[in-house]
Write a protein that holds these residues in place. Sequence first.
Motif, short mmCIF file in Angstrom:
data_model
loop_
_atom_site.label_atom_id
_atom_site.label_comp_id
_atom_site.label_asym_id
_atom_site.label_seq_id
_atom_site.Cartn_x
_atom_site.Cartn_y
_atom_site.Cartn_z
N ALA A 190 -22.39 43.04 93.98
CA ALA A 190 -21.63 43.86 94.94
C ALA A 190 -21.23 43.01 96.14
N ASP A 191 -22.13 42.17 96.61
CA ASP A 191 -21.84 41.27 97.72
C ASP A 191 -20.71 40.31 97.34
N ALA A 192 -20.78 39.76 96.13
CA ALA A 192 -19.75 38.82 95.67
C ALA A 192 -18.39 39.50 95.58
N ALA A 200 -12.62 39.93 100.63
CA ALA A 200 -12.40 39.40 101.98
C ALA A 200 -11.66 38.06 101.90
N LEU A 201 -12.01 37.22 100.93
CA LEU A 201 -11.33 35.93 100.78
C LEU A 201 -9.85 36.12 100.47
N TYR A 221 -12.79 31.88 106.73
CA TYR A 221 -12.49 31.74 105.31
C TYR A 221 -13.45 30.74 104.66
N ASP A 222 -13.62 29.57 105.30
CA ASP A 222 -14.50 28.54 104.76
C ASP A 222 -15.94 29.03 104.66
N ARG A 223 -16.40 29.75 105.67
CA ARG A 223 -17.78 30.25 105.66
C ARG A 223 -17.97 31.28 104.54
N VAL A 224 -17.03 32.21 104.40
CA VAL A 224 -17.13 33.23 103.35
C VAL A 224 -17.05 32.58 101.97
N HIS A 225 -16.21 31.56 101.84
CA HIS A 225 -16.08 30.85 100.57
C HIS A 225 -17.39 30.18 100.19
N ARG A 262 -22.62 30.25 97.01
CA ARG A 262 -24.08 30.37 96.97
C ARG A 262 -24.50 31.65 96.22
N THR A 263 -23.80 32.74 96.51
CA THR A 263 -24.10 34.02 95.87
C THR A 263 -23.89 33.92 94.36
#
Length: 130
Positions: free
Chosen positions: A26-28, A34-35, A70-74, A79-80
């Motif tokens: 769900a997080d992914a 968002a990405l 964007y970079d942080r979420v990517h 990791r997820t």
Amino acid sequence: RWEPWILHHCGVLLEARQRSAEALRADAALSAAALRDLDALLGQLIQHRESRPPHDQGPDEVETNTKLLYDRVHRSLQRTTSEIRMLQQDIEVLCQCCQGGSIPPVYEYVKDEDLQQLAGYGHEQSAHQR
């Protein structure tokens, strides 16, 4: 055959891993959405910047912060995704266990380069002992 208490623990662990994997999926999905939105926004910001006069071509604070986000979420999504893969492996092993099967030995997952490295290590050790 496994003892009943081991099977019980196996089942509890399996359920916990399945819940964790479900939450991470769900997080992914949220991160991927968002990405997509951040990517679209970045495209608009870059297009807007490139349409300005040549002397003012640098990214503004909004574009910079959007790119950083964007970079942080990517990276977080990567990791997820990796964690989901590891949990899936745990789930497969626990399923085998819960069904009374055996756990595959660790050496089944060793790659050729691991074996070569170990072989090299053995040669180094014997050379040091001489």
